[in-house]
Design a protein around this motif. Structure first.
Motif, short mmCIF file in Angstrom:
data_model
loop_
_atom_site.label_atom_id
_atom_site.label_comp_id
_atom_site.label_asym_id
_atom_site.label_seq_id
_atom_site.Cartn_x
_atom_site.Cartn_y
_atom_site.Cartn_z
N ILE A 1 -40.65 -44.46 -100.16
CA ILE A 1 -40.79 -45.79 -99.59
C ILE A 1 -40.91 -45.74 -98.06
O ILE A 1 -41.73 -46.42 -97.47
CB ILE A 1 -39.61 -46.69 -100.01
CG1 ILE A 1 -39.63 -46.89 -101.54
CG2 ILE A 1 -39.65 -48.03 -99.29
CD1 ILE A 1 -38.38 -47.55 -102.10
N GLY B 1 -38.58 -52.45 -99.02
CA GLY B 1 -38.42 -51.45 -100.07
C GLY B 1 -36.96 -51.14 -100.29
O GLY B 1 -36.21 -50.89 -99.35
N PRO C 1 -43.10 -50.50 -103.77
CA PRO C 1 -43.17 -51.22 -102.49
C PRO C 1 -44.48 -50.99 -101.74
O PRO C 1 -45.07 -51.92 -101.20
CB PRO C 1 -41.97 -50.68 -101.71
CG PRO C 1 -41.02 -50.21 -102.76
CD PRO C 1 -41.89 -49.68 -103.86
N THR D 1 -37.57 -50.54 -95.00
CA THR D 1 -36.82 -49.79 -96.00
C THR D 1 -35.34 -49.86 -95.71
O THR D 1 -34.91 -49.60 -94.58
CB THR D 1 -37.28 -48.31 -96.02
OG1 THR D 1 -38.69 -48.27 -96.12
CG2 THR D 1 -36.66 -47.57 -97.19
#
Length: 162
Positions: free
Chosen positions: A100, A84, A71, A111
């Motif tokens: 991430i 992510g 990511p 995330t």
């Protein structure tokens, strides 16, 4: 409408990632699935991210486990939002989550939780809905359905308890 790129570091991530794809299909969002590794095929990953906007993508979902650099690598070279998706591959997925979530300033990656592919798909839909009223309406209906389901479950539980 823009489409969503669903990129995973390994095909072994598919069993988790497919839940994001199912959400995109439920909302009628166009998508493409790709396998590109930040470590094993870095040129492929970078080339894809650099050209994703021109290819009509609006959001990238990037799933990766362990060191989970994918990511961040994609986010480093695109101006598209990158979501992510940490995959539980080792130490309960905490390594992936931290890899991430802990991005340096200037390279944000949204995330979601460990193996939370459904939320990654929903977040992608929410981002695209900012410029798509039909998609926004579908999201509103989805949220209302979730609320009804909770109310129905509560009612069933209360009936069971009485």
């Amino acid at each position: 409408m823009h489409k969503v790129a669903v990129v995973m570091g390994s095909d072994s991530d598919w069993e988790i990632v497919k839940k994001a794809v199912e959400v995109l299909e439920e909302f009628g969002v166009e998508y493409e699935v790709k396998v590109a590794s930040a470590h094993r095929t870095p040129d492929k990953a970078l080339n894809f991210a650099r050209t994703a906007r021109e290819k009509g993508f609006g959001v990238i979902i990037a799933a990766a486990g362990m060191a989970a650099h994918l990511p961040g690598v994609l986010a480093a070279v695109t101006t598209l939002p990158v979501i992510g998706l940490p995959i539980k591959a080792s130490i309960e997925g905490i390594d992936s989550l931290l890899s991430i979530a802990q991005m340096p300033p200037g390279v944000p990656v949204a995330t979601v939780g460990i193996n939370a592919a459904k939320n990654a798909g929903l977040l992608a839909v929410q981002i695209l809905s900012l410029k798509d009223k039909d998609l926004a309406g579908k999201l509103q209906a989805y949220k209302e359905k979730l609320a009804r389901e909770v109310e129905e479950k509560e009612q069933k539980l209360l009936e069971k308890l009485s």
